[in-house]
Design a protein around this motif. Sequence first.
Motif: not given
Length: 267
Positions: A102-115
Amino acid sequence: MQLQILLLLPMAFLLPPGAQAGEIIGGREAKPHSRPYMAYLQRKTCKGEEKCGGFLVREDFVLTAAHCADGDITVLLGAHNVRREEETQQRVSVRRKIPHPRYNKTSIENDLMLLQLAEPAELTDAIYTIPLPQAGRTVDSGSVCSVAGWGKTNRYTSTSILHEVELEVMSDETCQEDRQLRHNYKPSKMMCVGEPDEDKASFSVKGDSGGPLVCDEVAHGIVSFGKKNGSPPRVFTRISAYVPWIKKTMRGLSSPGSYAESPASLR
């Protein structure tokens, strides 16, 4: 010791997702390998080589910001000076990039990522994991935490050496009342960090986005975004809001090469 840090943000808007990561200005050099969880992300994009920070949360997983997803990523672990070959270093390719669904580039919500790393890191004195908080756990305002990264040490000087700075966690109201941050700030998902009346904060434009906010040796936040004039406070992704997703995702991809569950099935 609280460190004075001058924020510089040569941008006209809130730092957009996918902008060039972050920098620590006015901090101090970290003691070599005192933060063994730190990961340096080399990103080959259409714009050239860019960088982000990240941190090792399991032998085969690094946590970072979702806006660092662009490009081919190589992870460097165990580094103090990223421009030198050090005996402590391990360079690992990335098998999968798993941004939060649910990452949202516009609102910058849920700004996390697993590698997911192509192979597990070999844990050493210079390479080790950092604990995550309990789900839903918050950090009291007024707490002093720290951020580290590789970036500029002042307006004109870049460094390849890990630097760190200490920051104060602010109340949610501090960001909610800021006219530049309030439309994007979500208290349940974000943390407000940096005293507005003092030039102390981290900054996310060239090198440190995705790095951890560390409080009492636990990773509580992820460097995410700031406001147009670069002044504090700035915003971090609140990790405790995502611990169930993080753990479920890592369980589903329990070993490199395991395709038992696809990232889509973990949403």
